[in-house]
Structures are given as structure tokens and as C-alpha cells.
Design a protein around this motif. Sequence first.
Motif, PDB file in Angstrom:
ATOM      1  N   ILE A  46      37.345 -37.538 -26.656  1.00 22.65           N
ATOM      2  CA  ILE A  46      36.910 -36.749 -27.805  1.00 22.65           C
ATOM      3  C   ILE A  46      35.938 -37.575 -28.653  1.00 22.65           C
ATOM      4  CG2 ILE A  46      37.718 -35.588 -29.897  1.00 22.65           C
ATOM      5  CD1 ILE A  46      38.647 -34.137 -27.559  1.00 22.65           C
ATOM      6  N   ASN A  47      35.018 -36.876 -29.238  1.00 23.11           N
ATOM      7  CA  ASN A  47      34.065 -37.556 -30.114  1.00 23.11           C
ATOM      8  C   ASN A  47      34.784 -38.052 -31.373  1.00 23.11           C
ATOM      9  OD1 ASN A  47      31.881 -38.416 -31.538  1.00 23.11           O
ATOM     10  ND2 ASN A  47      31.067 -36.361 -31.952  1.00 23.11           N
ATOM     11  N   PRO A  48      34.781 -39.333 -31.618  1.00 24.81           N
ATOM     12  CA  PRO A  48      35.501 -39.858 -32.778  1.00 24.81           C
ATOM     13  C   PRO A  48      34.933 -39.380 -34.116  1.00 24.81           C
ATOM     14  CG  PRO A  48      34.210 -41.580 -31.744  1.00 24.81           C
ATOM     15  CD  PRO A  48      34.167 -40.429 -30.823  1.00 24.81           C
ATOM     16  N   GLU A  49      33.647 -39.123 -34.151  1.00 24.12           N
ATOM     17  CA  GLU A  49      33.077 -38.639 -35.414  1.00 24.12           C
ATOM     18  C   GLU A  49      33.688 -37.319 -35.784  1.00 24.12           C
ATOM     19  OE1 GLU A  49      28.602 -40.543 -34.889  1.00 24.12           O
ATOM     20  OE2 GLU A  49      28.964 -38.399 -34.616  1.00 24.12           O
ATOM     21  N   ALA A  50      33.672 -36.436 -34.793  1.00 25.52           N
ATOM     22  CA  ALA A  50      34.219 -35.112 -35.058  1.00 25.52           C
ATOM     23  C   ALA A  50      35.688 -35.202 -35.405  1.00 25.52           C
ATOM     24  CB  ALA A  50      34.027 -34.228 -33.831  1.00 25.52           C
ATOM     25  N   LEU A  51      36.370 -36.023 -34.676  1.00 22.38           N
ATOM     26  CA  LEU A  51      37.800 -36.172 -34.919  1.00 22.38           C
ATOM     27  C   LEU A  51      38.059 -36.679 -36.326  1.00 22.38           C
ATOM     28  CD1 LEU A  51      40.493 -35.833 -33.615  1.00 22.38           C
ATOM     29  CD2 LEU A  51      40.358 -38.153 -32.745  1.00 22.38           C
ATOM     30  N   SER A  52      37.300 -37.649 -36.719  1.00 20.99           N
ATOM     31  CA  SER A  52      37.526 -38.201 -38.057  1.00 20.99           C
ATOM     32  C   SER A  52      37.223 -37.155 -39.122  1.00 20.99           C
ATOM     33  CB  SER A  52      36.694 -39.449 -38.272  1.00 20.99           C
ATOM     34  OG  SER A  52      35.337 -39.095 -38.477  1.00 20.99           O
ATOM     35  N   SER A  53      36.166 -36.380 -38.902  1.00 15.66           N
ATOM     36  CA  SER A  53      35.854 -35.362 -39.902  1.00 15.66           C
ATOM     37  C   SER A  53      36.968 -34.319 -39.941  1.00 15.66           C
ATOM     38  CB  SER A  53      34.508 -34.714 -39.598  1.00 15.66           C
ATOM     39  OG  SER A  53      34.491 -34.208 -38.308  1.00 15.66           O
ATOM     40  N   VAL A  54      37.498 -34.010 -38.793  1.00 12.00           N
ATOM     41  CA  VAL A  54      38.614 -33.054 -38.760  1.00 12.00           C
ATOM     42  C   VAL A  54      39.787 -33.587 -39.556  1.00 12.00           C
ATOM     43  CG1 VAL A  54      40.393 -32.117 -37.247  1.00 12.00           C
ATOM     44  CG2 VAL A  54      38.006 -31.893 -36.626  1.00 12.00           C
ATOM     45  N   ILE A  55      40.090 -34.822 -39.295  1.00 19.44           N
ATOM     46  CA  ILE A  55      41.239 -35.411 -39.995  1.00 19.44           C
ATOM     47  C   ILE A  55      41.004 -35.411 -41.492  1.00 19.44           C
ATOM     48  CG2 ILE A  55      42.545 -37.530 -40.345  1.00 19.44           C
ATOM     49  CD1 ILE A  55      42.103 -38.136 -37.390  1.00 19.44           C
TER      50      ILE A  55
ATOM     51  N   VAL B  37      35.345 -27.542 -34.562  1.00 13.65           N
ATOM     52  CA  VAL B  37      34.576 -28.727 -34.928  1.00 13.65           C
ATOM     53  C   VAL B  37      34.405 -29.633 -33.733  1.00 13.65           C
ATOM     54  CG1 VAL B  37      34.724 -30.878 -36.229  1.00 13.65           C
ATOM     55  CG2 VAL B  37      35.164 -28.724 -37.356  1.00 13.65           C
ATOM     56  N   ILE B  38      35.500 -29.826 -33.101  1.00 11.24           N
ATOM     57  CA  ILE B  38      35.419 -30.774 -31.989  1.00 11.24           C
ATOM     58  C   ILE B  38      34.600 -30.194 -30.863  1.00 11.24           C
ATOM     59  CG2 ILE B  38      36.780 -31.963 -30.263  1.00 11.24           C
ATOM     60  CD1 ILE B  38      38.579 -32.766 -32.343  1.00 11.24           C
ATOM     61  N   TYR B  42      30.214 -32.337 -29.970  1.00  6.95           N
ATOM     62  CA  TYR B  42      30.729 -33.090 -28.847  1.00  6.95           C
ATOM     63  C   TYR B  42      30.146 -34.481 -28.714  1.00  6.95           C
ATOM     64  CZ  TYR B  42      33.792 -32.962 -25.009  1.00  6.95           C
ATOM     65  OH  TYR B  42      34.864 -33.169 -24.216  1.00  6.95           O
ATOM     66  N   TYR B  94      35.803 -46.823 -34.074  1.00  8.74           N
ATOM     67  CA  TYR B  94      34.932 -46.007 -34.903  1.00  8.74           C
ATOM     68  C   TYR B  94      35.737 -45.013 -35.719  1.00  8.74           C
ATOM     69  CZ  TYR B  94      30.954 -43.336 -36.355  1.00  8.74           C
ATOM     70  OH  TYR B  94      30.000 -42.745 -37.118  1.00  8.74           O
ATOM     71  N   LEU B  95      36.721 -44.477 -35.078  1.00 12.31           N
ATOM     72  CA  LEU B  95      37.579 -43.537 -35.789  1.00 12.31           C
ATOM     73  C   LEU B  95      38.255 -44.208 -36.963  1.00 12.31           C
ATOM     74  CD1 LEU B  95      39.011 -40.771 -35.817  1.00 12.31           C
ATOM     75  CD2 LEU B  95      40.803 -41.821 -34.452  1.00 12.31           C
TER      76      LEU B  95
END
Lengths: 73, 903
Positions: A46-55, B37-38, B42, B94-95
Motif C-alpha cells: 500500500i502507498n504509505p502516503e495514502a495510508l498516512s493521510s487516511v490515518i 483514498v488508497i 496508489y 515513511y509512514l
Amino acid sequence: MASAANANINAARETMDVLLEISRLLNTGLDMESLSICVRLCEQGINPEALSSVIKELRKASESLKTSENCTS
Amino acid sequence: MALDQKSPNVLLQSLCCKVTGKSEAEVAHQFQYAVRVIGSNYAPTIEKDEILVTDKIKKELLRQRRVEDAAVFSELHKKLQGQGVLKHRWSVLYLLLSLTEDPRKPPSSRVGPYSSLFAQPLPRDAHSTPFYCTRPQSLSLSYEDRLQSGLGSGPGPGLGSSLGTRGISSLGVYSVNGPTPTPQSLLAGQPQSASLASRLAWALPVNSAPSAAMAPPTARPVPSPKLSRSRRDTDATGEVSEASLVRDILYVFQGIDGRFIRMNAQDDCYKIDSKVVLSKSLRDLSSRLSELGWLHNKVRKYTDSRSLDRAFGLVGQSFCAALHQELKEYYRLLSVLHSQLQVEEEQITTLSSDSSLTLRRLLVWMYEPRFRLRTLAALVDFCQGRKGGELASAVHAYGKTGDPQMRALIQHVLSLVSHPILHCLNRWIYDGELDDTYHEFFVASDPNVKTDRLWHDKYSLRKSMIPSFISMDQARKVLLIGKSINFLHQVCQDRTPPGKITAVSKTAEDPKAAAELLCDLEGAFQEKIDAAYLHTSKYLLDVLNRNYLLLEHLQAMRRYLLLGQGDFIRHLMDLLKPELARPATTLYQHNLTGILETAVRATNAQFDHAEILKRLDVRLLEVCPGDTGWDVFSLDYHVDGPIATVFTRECMGHYLRVFHFLWRAKRMEYTLTDIWKGQMCNAKLLKTMPELSRVLHQCHILASEMVHFIHQMQYYITFEVLECSWDELWTKVQRAQDLDHIIVAHETFLDSVICRCLLDNNSRSLLHQLRSIFDQIIEFQSVQDSLYRSALEELSLRLQEEERRRKREEEGEWGVTAEQEAEEKRRIQDFEKTVPKMSSQLLLLTHFYQSLVQQFLVLLMTSPDESLRFLSFRLDFNEHYRAREPRLRASLGTSRGRRLSNI
């Protein structure tokens, strides 16, 4: 085989510990469970950027719900 | 806690539950949103650089001033790397980085738009099942795999195996109500190509799909804070970041030592701390920029030190004020930069990289201020230790440059600096007031001088303080104008306000007008000064002539002291003759004054102005033993008030000397007239005594020689000397534009008179000769007098004898008895014996006189003055003396035009 699995498990545990430590350092607010979920998600690509924004948004949403609940209650 | 193979959806759902703390049913919205979002986001927008991420983490920690934590993190990271369990370390890190929260900062409350977003139920129709069917498919793979499969390139790491394990390929259709955790592994069992195509199809629009479904700020600002953070923070290794350097430089611009850049007093420059680790380019840049700080310090030091100096004067103060103005502008720029820096530091996220401060940007922006400061610093250097007009000259000298910017700056400073000078100048030429406590103006006033010497001594030019943009001629005129006004006020007691004298325009009172004047120095400034000069001088001359009769007095001097009024002088001499023949000690002044009055009343002098006659007086000079009255008598003319400026004490002294000389010459004339009278009268009488005829003849000859000589001298004095000089003086005085001209003309007149009357130092020998000649004449007069006396006595005795004889004959007796006749004969013989003595005496006298005259002539010939040489021609017009005197022959011949080669 068991030792290898054990070794694996140990390694995994150590890694998780390290990651938890890092997370604590960085003050991310993630507890162990969330962190493990996140790690798994990331491992799955999963894209970490997207994941972080989701969180982040999840957090904000929960905040807002909490405040609204507090107001109403 | 094993990393089991749960599908991403499941994981996502549990994450949502975890984060929000709610049950699965309640987080439906959030879950859907999260999926969307995810799904839409992507591809990661930044490069997968683990090292970069770790760097950023470290920087963030350092930014939060947690140096030890950064070290700890480094260790942990090393461990992580060592373990090798994680495959996507970068992602995790990064997360974690993006979830970092600064404990110092309060959580930003951007609750509004998101809560509304989440509060909205997602429309069902928008999420039709097929949409969802395909969507999870696209979610199934990570970006890496997709790229690789899309490109059909070589095998990615574990491509085959990852297909099954990684993707959310088994995501199935979700209804709105809740996720069904049964993923449909569409991929499983299907050939790769089909999913490939669909994946490709999805790959393309996903990247271009705008994150419009999402709230805007989440995607975009994610990259930039990382970038700006990297610029601002200092590395854990101690290398200084550019941002902190910028901060330092901004302090250095003001002359304050920064953290890294400090003032090195020995080398007099700003040096970067050698302990600081800095790249060479940054070092260079900061060195270049700290020059500004150095320049600023220089200028600031000057203004600060000068402001304490009390004797610095107005010009210097205005110079400091001009420098201050420039510095203020500079400070303004610095404050703008500071605020820019502040803004940047506070808003981590919103600023884009275009408007942030870098050293290079500073270099460009500070180019013009650096130029200005450099000019000012150079000016400060040049003007060290100068004040007043000198300072203005220095600034003006700097303005002679071709660079228009520099010229404009210098002009501005010059206009401010010269404003006090011009103000002073205006006051001086319009009011005559000198308000110069610091001795900056170029007109100096000597307070010790009293009013009688006001014109000559009180005001002078301070040459060093004349600014270079005011010429010497203008400065002199300025001095004259103020001097005239003061003269009018104090000496002439004339209190007319200056507004009446000149049409004063009071516009030149502000710096702007001063600047304009400066630009047009040749034109407007000169006109101003000329106008003031003309008006003031004319007024002064009018006052002097009207109220104080300057010209009348000048003429009176001529008439009385220079023996211009002939009839008066003659009469005076007539009256004084018996008085002056007495020894000097017996003379009383009041007697002589009485005689003077008589003479005045009897002649044309009585019609003169009362002022003039009031001043005419007799003066008795110092008495030496043996003096007769002739030697001590002198006329005098009293002067006071404004006229004394023209007729100063020295001038009066000159006048008296000339008077003495002229009086003496006149006396000779008078004497010779007497002699001639005597001769004429007695010639007939003494015809009867033939033995005297030779002597008398000699007398006559000598007398005529003397008469001729004196005649020529008188002619010379009266016409060549006095009249010519007087004519010159008169024309000059009539044409004079100011009092200085008159004074100068008058002095020239007196000088030439004195020179030509043989009274100056060069002609002392000539004068001596002349005096001896005059003495001879007097001698001759006495000799002749005695001769005549004895002759007349003899004559009268003879006549008496004759008379007696006749009477006796008439009575009838013998006319003469023998004894009488013998006595008579004896007497006559005695008398005749005295005749040769007289004759020889006369001869001696003649010779002596003639030799004197010859010497005089020789001296005249060699004199440098032309008119004296012409005098010698006249004196020897028939070459009478030339025949006798070989020296004369030679010298006269030379000067009579014969060419030198012929001699």
C-alpha cells in the motif's frame, strides 16, 4: 524447521519492537496493534502516503465525533 | 503477532476500528473513504529513498531539539537494517515519518471540512457494484508490481509469488452497508495477461485522476514540508543549514554578531567560526554578504561618534542626518527580510520553495543596498575629520562621477549637507547676520575689531571653508555684501530693513530649494548673488554720498590739502608769511587758526560746504631746534565716521606728506617771486651804480635759472602728477560699484602721487637733491637780500650825499668839503671792495646750484618713472646743462632716442 520458524518469529518480534520504539520516538500515536496493521499493509504494497493521510483523517474524524458527543451529552 | 496473510481490506477495516475506537459497523463511512483514498492514491509521489527518509526523520528530531533521540533512532534503524525482516522498510519509515507529531505543537484543528465529509453518507449510486468490483482489482497490486507487469520488463523481486501474497487482489465486492470480508481473488487462477490489461487500464487514469474526491490539502503538502524541513534543520552531524545561515546573515547585516559569523577585530572583517562545518559555496556566499555588515558598521560608527561630538557643527550634523536616512532605508529592508524569515519558520507547510530566503536570493536583493552602503562608507572615509565647508567640498568632490546612481545619491547627500551653508549665506547677504557658532561658514568675523576698522579688518574669508561649488569670486562678493550691510547698520547708522535694499525672496529656506540651487550654480545662484551685490553696494554708495558727502570730501582734500584752491593758498601764504618767518617755538596755534579763518573768508573758499570748512584746521608739526615756522606748519583735515573708512589714518598721513612737499615747492615759488619783484624794482634804482651791474647781472641770471627750474617742477607736480592722477581717481570713483572699488582707487591715487612727488622710498636721493636745491634758493634769496640791502643802503647814502651837496650849493657854500669828499671817496671805495666779495659769493652760489641741478638731472634720467624722465627734458630743454656735464651728455643722449649702437 521449528528453530527456523522460531528464529523467524523472534526476528519478526524484534523488528516489531524496533519499529514500536521508532514509532514512540517519533510520537506517531500508533499503538502496537495499529502499528502491526500498518506494517502489514505496507508490506503488502500500500502507498504509505495514502495510508498516512487516511490515518490522519480517521483521527480527525474521531476527534470531531468525540467533541460533538461531548457537546451534545 | 505473526505477519499473517490477511487481506488489505481486512487490515484496513481493523485499522479503522482501531484508530477511531469504534466497532466495525460504525466505521463504515470511514472505511469506504479510506478505501477510496488508497485506491486513488496508489502511486507514491516521492521517490522511494530509504536514506532520504531516515535523514528526514533525523532532521525532524533535531528540529525538535532531541539530539539523543536522533542518535537512538539511528541505532534502531541500523538494527532494522540488520534484521532484514521487513521488505518495505521505506514504506514503514515513511509512514511513521508522516505520522510524526511534534509534541510541542498543538494538533492542528482542521476538523471542519473532514467531519462534514465523513458525516455525509456516501451516495450509493456512485458506488455501483461493478465499480467496486473493478476497483479492488486495481487495489490489488502495489505500484511496483504494476509497473513491472505493465512494462512487461524483467521480473521484479518475487513477482510471481507476490501476486498471491501481496495484493489486495482478493478484494471482493463490498456493499454499502458493510464490507464483506470475502475477497474475491480474481487474480488467483487467472492468467496474468488479463489482469495486466485491466491493470494497465487502471494504471493510467489513476495517476492522472485528480485527488478531487479527497479533500485537497492532504496530498500536496505532503512533499513540501519534507523539503523545507530539510532546508531548515541542522543536521545531526553539525553541518549548518542554509536557513540558520540566513538568520545569521540577517543579524550580521545589522552589525550584530551571529551564531556562526562573528566580527574579527584584528582583521577587521566578519569571519565564519572555523569550528562550523560549512560547504565552500555557502562560506563564500556568507563572506560576500557579510561585507554589508562591515560597511554598515563603518557608517554607523561614524554617525555615532559624530553625534557625540558637540563641536561638529551644523554641516556635519546634516551629513550625519543624511547618513541616518540612508541607514533607515536599509533597516527597513532588513526588517522586511526578517519578517519574511519569521513567516517561513512558523508556517512549515504552506510556503512553496519559490519565496523562501536563500543566501543567493539575499545576494541578489542586497546588490543595490550594498552599492549604496559602499558609496556611503567611502564618503565617510573621505570625510573623516572634516567639518563645515570642507565637508561640503569633500562630498561635492565625490559627486563628480559618471555613475548616475552614485551621482544621485551624492547629490541627495550634498543637498542636505549644503543646506546649512546656504542658509547661513542667505542670512548673511540679506540680513548681514553671521550666526556661525561652529566656525563653518567661509566668512569669519573678528569680534575684537571696533567699528572704525569694520570695513577693513572685521570680516575676512576663511579660505578653507569655501565649498568647492562656490567660486572665489562669488565668495568675495558674498563677503562684500554682508560687510556692506553691517557697515550700513553700524557705521552709517542706517537702519533700513534689508527688505528695502534688495528684493528678498525667502524661498531658499528648505533643503529642496538648496538642492535646486546646487544644480544651477552657474545660473540662479550667481544671479542671486549678483543681484544682492548690486543692490546693496549701490545703496551703500548712495548713503555715503547723500548723507556723508564722500565725494565732496574727496574734492575738498584735493582743494585744500593738495593745494588745489589756488587763490586761497596764495592768500594764506601771504598772510602767513610774516608769522612763519619766526622761529617755530614762538608760534601759537590759535593765531594761525585765526589767520586761516581770515583767509577762508576772504577767498572763494567761503562758498564751500560748511561741513568741509568745519574740518579744515591748522596743525603744527613737531618742533626740532632751529626750525622756522615754515617747517612746522601744516593744514589738517578732520575725518570721522564712515568717511574714515576711505580716508584712513595712513591715507591722512600720506596726504600730509604730500601737502608738506607741495607747500614747500609753493614756498619756493613764492620766494622766487619775491626775488624777481625785488630785482625788477631795484634794477632801475641801481642803474646809477655801474660797479654793481655785473653782480646784479649775475643775480638776474641765477634768478632766472632758478625760476625756470621751479617753474618746471611746479608744472610737473601740478599737471603731470596731481591732475592726471586726480582725473583717473575721479573717473574710477564715478564708475565705482561698491565701496571697495573707491577705497582701492583712492589708495592707488595716493600711491601714484607719492611716488611721483618723489616721496616714496625709491626716490630718496632725488628728494634729497631737490631739498638741497630748494635750500640753495633760499640761500640765494638771503644773499640777494643782503646784496640789495647793502646796495640800497649805499645808494641811499649816496643819494643823501647828493642831496646834501645840492642843498649846500643852494645855500651858497661849497658843495663838498675836502674831508667830506675824502670820506665819500673812502666809503665808495669800501663799497666797491665789497662788490667782488659779493660777486664771488654769488659765483659760488651759482656753481653750487648748478652742480646740484646737474646731479638732479642725472638722477632724473636714471629714474624708472617715465614722467620724471620727461621732466628732465623739460628742465634741460636747450641742453644748457648737457653742455657742461659729460655724464649728462652720455645719459641724455642715450635716452633721446639715439640707437645704442651709434654711441
